[in-house]
Design a protein around this motif. Sequence first.
Motif, PDB file in Angstrom:
ATOM      1  N   LEU A  63      -3.095  -5.494  15.956  1.00  0.00           N
ATOM      2  CA  LEU A  63      -2.786  -6.697  15.197  1.00  0.00           C
ATOM      3  C   LEU A  63      -3.323  -6.670  13.776  1.00  0.00           C
ATOM      4  CD1 LEU A  63      -1.687  -9.692  15.255  1.00  0.00           C
ATOM      5  CD2 LEU A  63      -4.045 -10.336  15.830  1.00  0.00           C
ATOM      6  N   VAL A  64      -4.582  -6.297  13.599  1.00  0.00           N
ATOM      7  CA  VAL A  64      -5.243  -6.432  12.306  1.00  0.00           C
ATOM      8  C   VAL A  64      -4.546  -5.634  11.211  1.00  0.00           C
ATOM      9  CG1 VAL A  64      -6.883  -4.536  12.685  1.00  0.00           C
ATOM     10  CG2 VAL A  64      -7.517  -6.437  11.190  1.00  0.00           C
ATOM     11  N   ASP A  65      -3.923  -4.525  11.562  1.00  0.00           N
ATOM     12  CA  ASP A  65      -3.274  -3.667  10.566  1.00  0.00           C
ATOM     13  C   ASP A  65      -2.163  -4.397   9.813  1.00  0.00           C
ATOM     14  OD1 ASP A  65      -4.532  -2.197  12.720  1.00  0.00           O
ATOM     15  OD2 ASP A  65      -3.775  -0.372  11.794  1.00  0.00           O
ATOM     16  N   ARG A  66      -1.487  -5.324  10.490  1.00  0.00           N
ATOM     17  CA  ARG A  66      -0.395  -6.060   9.853  1.00  0.00           C
ATOM     18  C   ARG A  66      -0.901  -6.843   8.638  1.00  0.00           C
ATOM     19  NH1 ARG A  66       1.865 -11.256  11.923  1.00  0.00           N
ATOM     20  NH2 ARG A  66       1.039 -10.714  13.973  1.00  0.00           N
ATOM     21  N   PHE A  67      -2.070  -7.419   8.761  1.00  0.00           N
ATOM     22  CA  PHE A  67      -2.630  -8.224   7.683  1.00  0.00           C
ATOM     23  C   PHE A  67      -3.190  -7.339   6.565  1.00  0.00           C
ATOM     24  CE2 PHE A  67      -2.605 -10.552  11.595  1.00  0.00           C
ATOM     25  CZ  PHE A  67      -2.156 -11.815  11.235  1.00  0.00           C
ATOM     26  N   VAL A  68      -3.819  -6.236   6.953  1.00  0.00           N
ATOM     27  CA  VAL A  68      -4.368  -5.317   5.956  1.00  0.00           C
ATOM     28  C   VAL A  68      -3.252  -4.735   5.086  1.00  0.00           C
ATOM     29  CG1 VAL A  68      -5.592  -3.127   5.630  1.00  0.00           C
ATOM     30  CG2 VAL A  68      -6.399  -4.759   7.344  1.00  0.00           C
TER      31      VAL A  68
END
Length: 504
Positions: free
Chosen positions: A357-362
Amino acid sequence: MSHQRIAPNVSETSNQLAEALAALRTELELPAGYPAEALRDAEAAVSGHMLPAQDLTGVPFITIDPASSTDLDQALFIERSGNGYRVLYAISDVPSFVPPGGALDAETRHRGQTYYAPDGRIPLHPEIISEHAGSLLAGQDCGAFVWDFELDAEAEFRTVSVCRASVRSRAKLNYKGVQSEIDSGTADPVLQLLKEVGIKRVELERRRGGASLNMPEQEIVQLPDGGGYRIVAAPSLPVEDWNAQISLMTGMAAAQLMLDGKVGILRTMPAPDERSLLHFKRQAGALGKPWTEGTSYGEYLRTLDGKDPRQLAILHSAGLLFRGAGYTPFDGELPGSVMQSAIGAPYAHTTAPLRRLVDRFVLVICEALSNGTEIPAWARDALPSLPEIMASSDQLAAKMERLALDTVEAALLVNHVGQEFDAVVISGSKPAKNNGNGNGNSTNGHNGNGNGNGNSHGSSGIVQIAEPAVTARCDGEMESGTKVRVKLLDADIATRQITFELLQ
């Protein structure tokens, strides 16, 4: 009156294993099918999807993944540039498929990541995205965040930028095939450059004090006929490390972009504390592979050979030093600690948005910072909530993997109760020679060692047998790193318990 346990036949074992793995999903409350509203979001996003205007479909990207993978996050291209290199690294444009604030967005935040169970993965995104429209499949025009690196002759990046663009992968390659081509000298120039750049990036990792734990990994592999599983324990191929170095470089570049822009989220990990390091050094010396003064932690780990029993025990102990990893968000004021100690640099997760999930925001934050545009409010506003989401999903994934491995291991051994095996002691119940500190009854939570059964029978430790590749508790007093002969006392699929006894 004695009771002899009757071993189940192969068919019964297969059925018991299937039932146990299905029960594990229920026990851990793993996500099941996607909610209808979230699926409608995904279908609408795919049907209405628009490719980015910038066209990089002429770049001959390739993907390199395990042969069975269909959720392809990354595509690569490398060419020479002056006395250095140019690396283009395309990452799936997952943000364009997930409308902020919708049902699909909510479900991905609930899941946190893809869960890889032996009886089938539980994807972060619906398959229409993760294995089709959003996957960088060969011959398919896709949207991507393309990282553009200019590297010097030592493969250190001099400049980096990231943009959204349309790309098209030319080939879906797998690690074994690529390694074979490189070794035989028949590899494509891009693959030859991957080796060249990868080796130089490994050297840069060594210089900055980064550490790679090259321990043989256990992987659960389903048999082709679907009738069972086997566990493969083997060291990674060199090309896997070279490919990983490109991903690590991208994560380091993402971290630097966000630190310069004073907004983002890092993957951080503290350095090992002095007490743990001292204990590890004593154990390494006692096992015949001393960590000499002046040698960095990462450099020392690279000298270890997992095929040597005593050095394998050191590698298992080294894994205990890689603790405390987490996610650190910031917006305006930089955090006090920004380092990922195992990498030896600030780092961010950004190369696996289909699976994490976190990669989408980064990705969205880095693209905006790179181009001087405004960061979308939905990405910025999510930063404080991401550490808890990711920590929870990481814990669930680790627990699932551990219990699934325990279950499959028990199934592999259930028909071998009473048999003897050669084994290596991974964690002993008595100190290694010349080690006054000892390593006590350190256990890895495997097959009962973390749930109350670890030392209830007196002295015990952890042993690893080679075939089938299984690690489990063993009753008896033994020394880490030694080769021993053990007898299998019990293997129970339902309880995931395996117990050996040391033969004197």
